[in-house]
Write a protein that holds these residues in place. Structure first.
Motif, PDB file in Angstrom:
ATOM      1  N   LEU A 128       0.845  -1.198   0.000  1.00  0.00           N
ATOM      2  CA  LEU A 128       0.000   0.000   0.000  1.00  0.00           C
ATOM      3  C   LEU A 128       0.880   1.248   0.000  1.00  0.00           C
ATOM      4  O   LEU A 128       0.660   2.175  -0.778  1.00  0.00           O
ATOM      5  CB  LEU A 128      -0.894  -0.014   1.242  1.00  0.00           C
ATOM      6  N   LEU A 129       1.892   1.232   0.867  1.00  0.00           N
ATOM      7  CA  LEU A 129       2.771   2.397   0.989  1.00  0.00           C
ATOM      8  C   LEU A 129       3.390   2.745  -0.343  1.00  0.00           C
ATOM      9  O   LEU A 129       3.373   3.898  -0.765  1.00  0.00           O
ATOM     10  CB  LEU A 129       3.877   2.125   2.023  1.00  0.00           C
ATOM     11  N   HIS A 130       3.905   1.737  -1.027  1.00  0.00           N
ATOM     12  CA  HIS A 130       4.590   2.092  -2.254  1.00  0.00           C
ATOM     13  C   HIS A 130       3.674   2.161  -3.462  1.00  0.00           C
ATOM     14  O   HIS A 130       3.886   2.991  -4.350  1.00  0.00           O
ATOM     15  CB  HIS A 130       5.795   1.201  -2.518  1.00  0.00           C
ATOM     16  N   GLY A 131       2.666   1.332  -3.485  1.00  0.00           N
ATOM     17  CA  GLY A 131       1.671   1.457  -4.543  1.00  0.00           C
ATOM     18  C   GLY A 131       1.058   2.843  -4.491  1.00  0.00           C
ATOM     19  O   GLY A 131       0.804   3.490  -5.511  1.00  0.00           O
ATOM     20  N   TYR A 132       0.903   3.313  -3.273  1.00  0.00           N
ATOM     21  CA  TYR A 132       0.329   4.626  -3.060  1.00  0.00           C
ATOM     22  C   TYR A 132       1.235   5.736  -3.599  1.00  0.00           C
ATOM     23  O   TYR A 132       0.768   6.698  -4.212  1.00  0.00           O
ATOM     24  CB  TYR A 132       0.083   4.800  -1.553  1.00  0.00           C
ATOM     25  N   VAL A 133       2.549   5.573  -3.401  1.00  0.00           N
ATOM     26  CA  VAL A 133       3.485   6.570  -3.930  1.00  0.00           C
ATOM     27  C   VAL A 133       3.355   6.627  -5.453  1.00  0.00           C
ATOM     28  O   VAL A 133       3.370   7.704  -6.052  1.00  0.00           O
ATOM     29  CB  VAL A 133       4.936   6.252  -3.502  1.00  0.00           C
ATOM     30  N   GLY A 134       3.184   5.461  -6.071  1.00  0.00           N
ATOM     31  CA  GLY A 134       2.969   5.430  -7.509  1.00  0.00           C
ATOM     32  C   GLY A 134       1.659   6.094  -7.894  1.00  0.00           C
ATOM     33  O   GLY A 134       1.560   6.776  -8.911  1.00  0.00           O
TER      34      GLY A 134
END
Lengths: 246, 390
Positions: free
Chosen positions: B172-178
């Protein structure tokens, strides 16, 4: 007693869960991603391209009225040359503030015109949608504004605006843009750029006021908007917009 | 400072690039967090036993990177002193406003997991030390010295639970950054549904690669022999995730090229005229083709351990550069062309200053320094940890 406590904890748990779900689902509801929902967009700005002579008075008036910092623009004028070979040459030296010097081209110029640009004060503004701290908002009259006392200066709105209308003010270090001279229109005056335009290429007013020039134009003329594919529904509209203008 | 070179027409407010190198290293560091955490979870949740030697270190790595994930953003903000407005007056329609919450949640989660993993070690250090040092470890142990089998069993369950919810959280954290980039419809270079997935995959890839290199360096520095089974396993995972990552990156650009929307002409110019080195040479050629081939050889053939490690570490270094180049090409590239689709600008990276190259290097180095300090307080490589799970 224990049972009561258990029930209390249970109910509180369900309430928190339910509340959380409601809050998380709310932004997903149709249209709710845009803060301007239920706002009254009573104003419109009309740009008549055929009337614009590219004198740059509007740009200068805006700079003076709003203390716009050097090298940034709340409004600017673009010049288009469409050549017979299909090439399109666009320029806006210093935002068009000093007018435009004639240019020469190898090919014959088929069409040439000026396009004044400013914030589109969209009904569904991207900038408002993405501002993480509610510093960019839509006023009750439908004007998109920035609260520079609250803005964190993240530039997300600058990236989100498809029209390049926003910038980070180097003095305040916050987002800045055209407000349609909100401080003036609140008192019933015209925006500075509209006031100084010698040809009436810029019109501003209430859509619902039959006395307003904008009212008649919106009702009777065929208007275009910039980048309609974004779904932003701009309230700055154009008369005589060429397909090459973005 | 160099002059900004523009070509064609840009809207007058677009001459300057607003999102600087700070916004490049922000997803880079965040990605390392996500990747390192996934490695630790491969052991804790999925029971990949080969990764045991690195499981604890990967968690510490995730924690150290996580501590500095937000720092580049603070250096970038016009008003960093107002940063907490994001949490106090959040706008839930803004992709950015969620970051404070997601980040805080994840930080607490990783911190908790680290505490449970290191608890036996903290307790034993508290028992062994005296004076102020004892007080310090007593504080770290929260005054609880209970290391009974029953308590440790509970700890293990909690570690499993935290690691399990940590996986979707890391995604979630990195998918969110994307998503921060992918959801901006104003920018055709960013606005693609593949963006969050690509960010996530490249995050995992960079996290594994940085762990491989750190593990190797630490082992060499300590004069210890690295666990070759562990490294072999990491190379395989790195190869697998890199295949998916690179495929997605290729698919994205091929789709843009094939569909050839009106913005393609300026994007292709941007790629060739402005990002020729960082995109075409680094991201899509040298730093992707070489590690792809080498990792394939490393994973599929039998060879001497030293040869395998040389190739594997070289590939990991290239992959770290590839992911950094990818971040650069997304963040900076997306601002090099005008939204009028008629012109290009340049980004001049200053060396000094708040958003300069030197500061970026310092910020990227900080997590590694933190790892070193962490290791001084709680030795990560200590072998004889009584009954420790990790």
């Amino acid at each position: 007693m224990n049972k009561d406590r258990r029930n209390f904890i249970k109910q509180t748990g369900w309430s928190i869960l339910g509340g959380g779900l409601l809050i998380s689902v709310f932004p997903l509801l149709p249209g709710s991603a845009h803060a301007s929902k239920n706002k009254n967009h009573i104003f419109a700005f009309i740009v008549d391209i055929e009337k614009c002579i590219g004198c740059g008075k509007c740009v200068n008036a805006c700079i003076k009225e709003n203390s716009v910092p050097n090298d940034f623009y709340r409004t600017w004028v673009e010049r288009y040359h469409i050549l017979e070979n299909g090439e399109v040459i666009v320029d806006s030296p210093d935002g068009g503030s000093d007018g435009f010097k004639p240019q020469e081209f190898k090919h014959k110029v088929e069409k040439a015109f000026f396009v004044p640009k400013l914030c589109n004060h969209c009904k569904k503004p991207n900038c408002v949608q993405v501002c993480p701290v509610v510093a960019t908002y839509v006023s009750k009259e439908g004007v998109v504004l920035v609260d520079d006392k609250h803005c964190v200066g993240c530039s997300y709105c600058v990236q989100a605006c498809p029209y390049g209308a926003r910038f980070i003010n180097p003095e305040t270090r916050t987002a800045d843009k055209c407000t349609w001279c909100y401080h003036r229109i609140k008192k019933g005056y015209k925006p500075a750029c509209v006031l100084v335009c010698p040809t009436g290429a810029r019109q501003f007013g209430r859509i619902d006021d039959p006395e307003s020039p904008v009212h008649k134009t919106v009702k009777e003329k065929m208007l275009q908007i910039l980048k309609p594919e974004t779904g932003n529904e701009p309230m700055t509209m154009y008369l005589g917009l060429d397909k090459e203008v973005r | 400072m160099h002059e900004i070179v523009t070509s064609g027409f840009l809207f007058p407010n677009e001459i300057e690039v607003h999102w600087s190198i700070m916004i490049v290293i922000y997803p880079y560091i965040t990605g390392l967090v996500a990747g390192a955490f996934i490695v630790s979870s491969l052991y804790h949740v999925f029971g990949v036993k080969e990764l045991k030697p690195i499981a604890k270190f990967s968690l510490v790595g995730a924690f150290c990177f996580l501590n500095f994930a937000c720092t580049p953003l603070l250096f970038h903000l016009g008003h960093p002193e107002r940063a907490f407005n994001i949490m106090f007056t959040p706008k839930f329609t803004s992709a950015m406003s969620g970051f404070g919450y997601i980040y805080s949640f994840y930080l607490v989660l990783v911190l908790l997991e680290i505490w449970f993993v290191f608890r036996p070690q903290i307790v034993s250090m508290a028992l062994e030390s005296t004076g102020l040092k004892k007080l310090f470890y007593w504080f770290l142990a929260l005054g609880n010295y209970d290391l009974s089998e029953k308590t440790l069993a509970i700890d293990r369950k909690l570690i499993l639970f935290l690691a399990a919810i940590g996986i979707p959280s890391a995604c979630l954290l990195h998918g969110y950054v994307g998503f921060l980039f992918g959801s901006l419809k104003s920018n055709p270079w960013w606005s693609t549904p593949l963006m969050p997935v690509i960010f996530l995959m490249s995050a995992i890839v960079s996290g594994i690669a940085v762990l491989i290199i750190c593990y190797w360096i630490v082992m060499k520095a300590k004069g210890m022999k690295p666990d070759n089974n562990c490294l072999k396993c990491l190379y395989k995972y790195l190869w697998g995730f890199f295949i998916v990552d690179l495929t997605l990156e290729m698919l994205e650009i091929l789709t843009m090229y094939y569909e050839a929307h009106e913005e393609w002409h300026i994007i292709s110019r941007m790629l060739t005229e402005r990002l020729g080195f960082s995109y075409i040479i680094l991201q899509m050629s040298i730093c992707s083709v070489i590690p792809m081939i080498l990792l394939g050889i490393v994973s599929l053939t039998n060879m001497k351990d030293s040869t395998r490690n040389t190739l594997g570490i070289f590939s990991s270094a290239l992959i770290l550069i590839q992911v950094l180049a990818m971040r650069w090409n997304v963040v900076i590239g997306g601002q090099l062309f005008s939204k009028s689709l008629r012109g290009l600008t340049t980004y001049n990276l200053p060396f000094f200053g708040r958003e300069g190259l030197a500061m970026a290097v310092v910020l990227v180095a900080l997590p590694f320094i933190t790892m070193y300090v962490f290791n001084l307080i709680l030795p990560v490589w200590q072998k004889e940890v009584p009954k420790a799970e990790g």
